[in-house]
Each structure stands twice: as C-alpha cells, then as structure tokens.
Scaffold this active site. Structure first.
Site, PDB file in Angstrom:
ATOM      1  N   ASN A   1      25.860  33.309  36.376  1.00 50.39           N
ATOM      2  CA  ASN A   1      27.321  33.350  36.179  1.00 50.39           C
ATOM      3  C   ASN A   1      27.732  32.768  37.588  1.00 50.39           C
ATOM      4  OD1 ASN A   1      30.059  34.223  36.497  1.00 50.39           O
ATOM      5  ND2 ASN A   1      29.671  36.408  35.958  1.00 50.39           N
TER       6      ASN A   1
ATOM      7  N   GLU B   1      36.706  33.995  37.274  1.00 51.46           N
ATOM      8  CA  GLU B   1      35.281  34.091  36.765  1.00 51.46           C
ATOM      9  C   GLU B   1      35.460  33.814  34.937  1.00 51.46           C
ATOM     10  OE1 GLU B   1      34.028  38.062  36.365  1.00 51.46           O
ATOM     11  OE2 GLU B   1      31.886  37.519  36.776  1.00 51.46           O
TER      12      GLU B   1
ATOM     13  N   CYS C   1      33.733  38.016  41.365  1.00 57.35           N
ATOM     14  CA  CYS C   1      34.085  39.255  40.962  1.00 57.35           C
ATOM     15  C   CYS C   1      33.618  40.446  41.557  1.00 57.35           C
ATOM     16  CB  CYS C   1      33.846  39.457  39.390  1.00 57.35           C
ATOM     17  SG  CYS C   1      34.638  40.890  38.475  1.00 57.35           S
TER      18      CYS C   1
ATOM     19  N   ASN D   1      36.790  39.442  36.285  1.00 57.53           N
ATOM     20  CA  ASN D   1      37.106  40.064  35.033  1.00 57.53           C
ATOM     21  C   ASN D   1      36.939  41.500  34.960  1.00 57.53           C
ATOM     22  OD1 ASN D   1      37.107  37.650  32.511  1.00 57.53           O
ATOM     23  ND2 ASN D   1      36.086  37.050  34.087  1.00 57.53           N
TER      24      ASN D   1
ATOM     25  N   GLU E   1      26.140  42.134  31.927  1.00 58.78           N
ATOM     26  CA  GLU E   1      25.862  41.137  32.841  1.00 58.78           C
ATOM     27  C   GLU E   1      24.412  40.742  33.303  1.00 58.78           C
ATOM     28  OE1 GLU E   1      28.551  39.335  35.890  1.00 58.78           O
ATOM     29  OE2 GLU E   1      29.908  41.185  35.322  1.00 58.78           O
TER      30      GLU E   1
ATOM     31  N   LYS F   1      26.435  34.145  41.015  1.00 54.32           N
ATOM     32  CA  LYS F   1      26.923  35.386  41.474  1.00 54.32           C
ATOM     33  C   LYS F   1      25.687  35.922  41.893  1.00 54.32           C
ATOM     34  CE  LYS F   1      29.359  39.027  39.164  1.00 54.32           C
ATOM     35  NZ  LYS F   1      30.162  39.497  37.707  1.00 54.32           N
TER      36      LYS F   1
HETATM   37  N1  CDT Z   1      32.683  40.840  36.276  1.00 52.44           N
HETATM   38  C1  CDT Z   1      32.594  41.831  36.719  1.00 52.44           C
HETATM   39  O1  CDT Z   1      31.621  41.703  37.813  1.00 52.44           O
HETATM   40  N2  CDT Z   1      33.182  43.011  36.907  1.00 52.44           N
HETATM   41  C2  CDT Z   1      32.797  44.234  37.428  1.00 52.44           C
HETATM   42  C3  CDT Z   1      33.153  45.448  36.907  1.00 52.44           C
HETATM   43  C4  CDT Z   1      31.764  46.204  36.595  1.00 52.44           C
HETATM   44  S1  CDT Z   1      31.951  47.694  35.567  1.00 52.44           S
HETATM   45  C5  CDT Z   1      30.378  48.049  35.031  1.00 52.44           C
HETATM   46  C6  CDT Z   1      33.842  44.164  38.871  1.00 52.44           C
HETATM   47  O2  CDT Z   1      33.299  44.823  39.832  1.00 52.44           O
HETATM   48  O3  CDT Z   1      35.010  44.133  38.399  1.00 52.44           O
END
Ligand code: CDT
Length: 313
Positions: A106, A46, A168, A193, A142, A123
């Site tokens: 995204n 991502e 993600c 990420n 985000e 996304k």
């Molecule tokens: N990038 C991403 O979607 N990260 C989320 C962490 C969210 S924590 C507020 C994940 O689900 O890994």
C-alpha cells in the site's frame, strides 16, 4: 517565509466497478482546480485510484490484480503526472503497488514539480486481518492484500522544505511522526480510507472516528512541530460508508482548514514552513529534551509485557 500553498484533494467514493480512467478524470479536474487556486502541491488520498478493495475477500489475491499499479507513472497515471508538471505542482499519490517480484504494498509517491519521483513510501502499519472474519460486519483485509512497508519513514527535500509521507492508520501511531520528526520533517502528507464504523464494535460510529482522526493528526503535528495534511477518500462505496474530514493542521496542532463534504473537494491553505521553527527550538527541541535512555522498549518490544510478570497479573 517559506510558503507552500497546499491543495488537499479529497475524493468522494469510488465504486468497485468504476474504471481507473474515470477516476483519473475526476482527479485531473481537481488538479485543474488546484492550478486555478495557485497551489504548489496537491495531495490525494490512500489508494486514490480504486475503491477500497481490501473490504472484499478473494481466495486468490491475484483476482484483484487490476487494482494494483505495476509502474508509477503507468499508462493511466502518466496523465496526472503531466497535468501536475504543467501546473508546476508537486504531487502526493496513494496507490496499490505490485512489484516485478510479486510483492504487494500500500504505497505512495511524492512527485516533484518537474514530474520526477522524489520519494516513495510503503505503508508500515497495516490494520485489519489476513483471513475472512465472519464475526465482522465487513472485512478489512489489508494484511491479506499487502506486505508491511520496507522503506521506513523517509523525509525528502522538495519545494524548499522537508516533506514526509505516511498512509492512513500510520497516523494513529506516534512513532510514525517521531521518526520523521527526528529527520526534521516540516510537512507530513498522508491519505486515508477510514470506515465510519468499526466492523467489530458498532458503538464506535462516525463521530468517534472523526474525533480520533483529528486527535491523532493534531497531536502528531504539535508534538513534532510540523504541518500535517491528511486527505480522505470519503462517502459510501458499494454501501460501505467512510468518514471525510480532510484536514490541514499547523505546527501548533491547530486545524486551519477542513473539508465540508464527503465528495471530491479541494481544501486549500497557505502553509509557512518557517512556522515549524518555534516548536522545534523550544518545547520540542529534541536534542535538549529527549531522554532516550528511557525509550528503549519502544524499539525492542511490540506487545505489552507487564513488568511484574505473568504470575501476579
Ligand atoms: N485504511 C486504513 O488504514 N484504515 C484504518 C481503519 C482500520 S479499521 C480495521 C484507519 O486507521 O483508518
């Protein structure tokens, strides 16, 4: 046997000031390694071209315009498309998208071995918050920098199989996999990420985050009898640590390959798409076993509404 040799191309950290050109050079090195390994498909994380910028607050989102792509391929990313095409390889690439109308997503693209864009995904599930939150150790903005995706969960015919995309936090939601499962998906590609700590609950550290990563991906693969390739951007970006754990999971839900480091690392595995048939024809033969007359709430209600009403909750 319908084999795709998949190269899951984990990226180590990208710092806020690191240039896109430098990142693409790292990615070209991974494409070269994948080519040498005989891979037919390379999967990047991502927001693969930049640091995970939603951890930084800016009053004006346009201050971060430099992190968004207005064309795909654009002047820098064209080199990646060319390298993958010359290697005869398909490509999954996650990036921040800024449309001509000014919408921000995204996104990811699925690129065919001839270099044409076969599919696009934006996304759907955006985690975090839209405004600065002083109760958090760090921000996850985000909902400020992106709009929820408007393209749904597509599945495309490529490399002799049916390939889908997610990004993600989508991997934590069973609906993500099931919608693609209902389109007969055989391999789902996703980048992530994932901060190794929850900014609100320090008790949820890297081990639990890694456990939930595996749990979600393995369950999604098994319950839809599909391969899943989940690729991290990992390590410490400007002092903020993210988990690694890039993994390839087979249609039985078993991890068949996993990254060992938190750096740029290629994880390669031969994935036989015919291995998806058994589960799709037995335990998860949707046409025979699903009872949609009981699933209506899933697509009509978001939050919890207790059946007995608020009075006696
Ligand atoms: N990038 C991403 O979607 N990260 C989320 C962490 C969210 S924590 C507020 C994940 O689900 O890994």
């Amino acid at each position: 046997m319908r084999n795709i040799r998949v190269a899951a191309a984990q990226l180590g950290p990208i710092q806020l000031e690191e240039s896109r050109v430098r990142v693409i050079e790292r990615m070209l090195d991974l494409v070269a390694q994948a080519r040498a390994a005989g891979a037919g498909l390379i999967v990047f994380p991502e927001l693969a071209l930049t640091t995970f910028f939603p951890r930084w607050y800016r009053e004006d989102v346009a201050d971060f315009d430099r992190f968004y792509e207005t064309q795909m391929p654009g002047p820098d990313t064209a080199r990646l498309f060319t390298a993958a095409r010359e290697a005869g390889m398909g490509l999954y690439l996650g990036y921040a998208e800024l449309t001509p109308e000014g919408a921000r997503y995204n996104s990811s693209v699925l690129v065919a071995p001839d270099g044409t864009v076969a599919g696009k995904y934006r996304k759907v599930h955006l985690p975090g918050h839209a405004d600065y939150d002083e109760t958090r150790d760090f921000q996850h903005l985000e909902k400020r920098y992106f709009t929820p995706g408007d393209l749904g969960f597509g599945v495309w015919q490529m490399l002799g199989g049916r390939l889908g995309m997610a990004i993600c936090t989508d991997r934590r939601w069973p609906e993500t996999y099931r919608v693609m499962g209902l389109k007969g998906v055989e391999m789902i590609l996703m980048g992530y990420n994932t901060p190794s700590h929850n900014g609100l609950r320090p008790a949820e550290g890297p081990e639990k985050r890694q456990f939930h990563n595996r749990l979600s991906v393995q369950a999604g693969a098994y319950q839809n009898s599909t391969w899943v390739v989940a690729v991290a951007k990992a390590g410490r970006e400007d002092g903020h640590h993210m988990i690694g754990g890039t993994l390839i999971v087979n249609p039985d839900g078993e991890i068949v390959a996993e990254a060992r480091t938190e750096a740029d690392e290629l994880v390669v595995h031969d994935c036989d798409l015919d291995a998806t048939a058994f589960g799709k024809q037995t335990m998860f033969d949707f046409a025979r076993h699903r009872r949609i007359e009981h699933y209506g709430l899933i697509a009509s209600q978001t939050g919890v509404e207790k059946p007995w009403g608020p009075a006696s909750s």
